[in-house]
Design an enzyme around this catalytic site. Structure first.
Site, mmCIF file in Angstrom:
data_model
loop_
_atom_site.group_PDB
_atom_site.id
_atom_site.type_symbol
_atom_site.label_atom_id
_atom_site.label_comp_id
_atom_site.label_asym_id
_atom_site.label_seq_id
_atom_site.Cartn_x
_atom_site.Cartn_y
_atom_site.Cartn_z
ATOM 1 C CE LYS A 107 -64.771 -108.237 40.868
ATOM 2 N NZ LYS A 107 -65.454 -106.937 41.485
HETATM 3 C C1 LIG Z 1 -66.841 -106.970 41.655
HETATM 4 C C2 LIG Z 1 -67.318 -106.083 42.344
HETATM 5 C C3 LIG Z 1 -68.653 -106.061 43.034
HETATM 6 C C4 LIG Z 1 -69.437 -106.907 43.022
HETATM 7 O O1 LIG Z 1 -69.374 -108.028 43.559
HETATM 8 P P1 LIG Z 1 -69.894 -109.579 43.387
HETATM 9 O O2 LIG Z 1 -69.148 -110.624 44.028
HETATM 10 O O3 LIG Z 1 -69.634 -109.775 41.789
HETATM 11 O O4 LIG Z 1 -71.374 -109.441 43.378
HETATM 12 C C5 LIG Z 1 -68.964 -104.806 43.858
HETATM 13 N N1 LIG Z 1 -68.046 -103.746 43.889
HETATM 14 C C6 LIG Z 1 -66.968 -103.651 43.344
HETATM 15 C C7 LIG Z 1 -66.077 -102.319 43.389
HETATM 16 C C8 LIG Z 1 -66.780 -104.678 42.474
HETATM 17 O O5 LIG Z 1 -65.256 -104.467 41.971
#
Ligand SMILES: *Cc1c(COP(=O)(O)O)cnc(C)c1O
Length: 433
Positions: A107
């Site tokens: 993210k």
């Molecule tokens: C947010 C997150 C996900 C999921 O991603 P999405 O875009 O919401 O499907 C998967 N793994 C980790 C470690 C995350 O922080």
């Protein structure tokens, strides 16, 4: 580029408006009004391009002219200040490591890109902007770090007291400056309810521009397209049937993958890798989409019962079930299987994965049972130390904390405890005096 609301009851918005609003006034998600394929010359020369050059070509059509090209180049350069290595697990499966950023979660890219777009749009603005987020863990840290020091923007993060990991709490609460952490006496849903209430509260929105920073925001969602191009750049000479296995929660990341495919990136197939929050796995089996209450799992960043970005994927496939099904498979796994997946990766391939990446690996293996001619890339979405309590259950050796994590662990937590909405409101209003 303009964006329309998927609820079709609000006017189209420019990129700038879509970023500032987050969600359209009719509560629909924004979606680009057109998608232009990248020219063949781009793909012919991709091996020679830098990450910054690829990212610029990929996202340009969506964000210019509201973000001028010169500014966009600067934003991309600041966003992509780390690596995205592909690690071979075996000759059929690779891991695309997205965790080398400042908070060691994928993210980071979306949060950094969005913060800089918002910072750019906020120049010379009278009304201050507050980014308000509820987090169950990873989002808060990436957003806090991504927005740290961005002029004119305040960030207020709500997290459930005692319900995030120690590393995650430190990442949220030790930054200071324009970041305020609110420790809520409650669970994640209480945090989210307070945030939703604040967005609708005129006594707040009359004074402050409040916006969200989750993956519904186009500026957080679209930069995630970059990962798929970076992996393709590294692998396309070796393999011609590339499949991506994406550990999915809100389905923002995998939806960005589908956008990359729309731009012409030759991706053979996608796999949505899920834990027992399996609404999409079930949907592909039965064509019946039934959101369920969230169940708690070891891969908690994917504990989402009603993934908000799934409507965008359906829009890409014009709501045609068969079209979607021919591009997407989905598998879901229990916590026990997740631990076994981590064990296999460690024992057979000497690779330490976090629980989310392990589910990506398991889904890749499951898919290859019937598609052995493909090469699968699973997205490793977080560094294993971010889920240390789980990782330590299966990995016998001690894992060193990476420098980014070590640095925050030594700092002092600063948070404000709240238990009511009134308290949140007072803090928001006094924050901008
Ligand atoms: C947010 C997150 C996900 C999921 O991603 P999405 O875009 O919401 O499907 C998967 N793994 C980790 C470690 C995350 O922080």
């Amino acid at each position: 580029m303009d964006f329309y609301s998927l609820n079709h009851k609000a006017p189209s918005a420019s990129f700038k408006e879509a970023v500032i609003k987050g969600l359209a006034p009719d509560k629909g998600l924004y979606f680009p009004t057109s998608i232009e394929k990248l020219p063949a010359s781009f793909f012919d020369s991709i091996s020679k391009l830098s990450h910054n050059e690829i990212a610029f070509e990929v996202i340009k059509q969506f964000v210019t002219p509201e973000v001028p090209e010169v500014e966009l180049k600067k934003i991309i350069e600041e966003t992509l200040c780390f690596d995205f290595p592909v690690v071979n697990i075996n000759d059929k499966i690779s891991s695309l490591e997205l965790f080398h950023g400042p908070t060691m979660a994928f993210k980071d890219v979306g949060a950094r890109f969005m913060s800089r777009c918002l910072g750019y749009f906020n120049q010379n603005q009278q009304k201050g902007t507050t980014v308000l987020v509820a987090t169950s863990g990873d989002t808060g840290g990436a957003v806090a770090n991504g927005f740290l020091g961005v002029e004119g923007i305040k960030v207020v993060i709500l997290y459930p007291s005692g319900k995030v990991s120690q590393v995650q709490e430190k990442q949220l609460t030790t930054l200071g400056q324009n970041i305020t952490a609110l420790e809520v006496d409650g669970v994640f849903d209480d945090c989210q309810d307070m945030v939703k209430q604040a967005f609708l509260d005129k006594s707040i929105t009359d004074h402050i521009q409040v916006t969200s920073a989750n993956s519904i925001n186009v500026a957080r969602w679209l930069p995630q397209m970059f990962y798929f191009f970076f992996a393709y750049q590294q692998l396309h000479k070796q393999y011609n049937k590339l499949v991506f296995s994406v550990p999915s929660g809100n389905f923002g990341n995998i939806c960005a993958g589908f956008m990359a495919q729309q731009l012409g990136l030759p991706i053979h197939h996608f796999i949505a890798a899920n834990n027992k929050n399996q609404v999409v796995t079930e949907y592909l089996k039965s064509q019946d989409y039934t959101p369920k209450p969230t169940v708690q799992t070891l891969s908690n960043a994917m504990d989402v019962g009603n993934p908000s970005n799934f409507v965008r994927i359906q829009e890409i496939f014009k709501n045609e079930f068969q079209a979607l099904k021919s591009h997407l498979s989905s598998y879901s796994f229990t916590d026990e299987e997740t631990l076994e997946g981590m064990e296999t990766l460690y024992n057979s391939y000497n690779y330490t994965a976090d629980p989310h990446g392990a589910i990506g690996f398991l889904a890749a293996e499951a898919y290859q049972q019937s598609h052995p001619e493909t090469h699968c890339v699973f997205l490793e979405t977080a560094h294993p130390t971010k889920f240390l309590d789980v990782v330590e259950q299966v990995i016998p050796e001690k894992i060193d904390l990476p420098p980014q994590i070590q640095k925050v662990m030594n700092q002092k937590k600063k948070s404000i405890s709240i238990s009511t909405y009134e308290e949140l409101k007072q803090i928001l209003l006094s924050n901008h005096k």
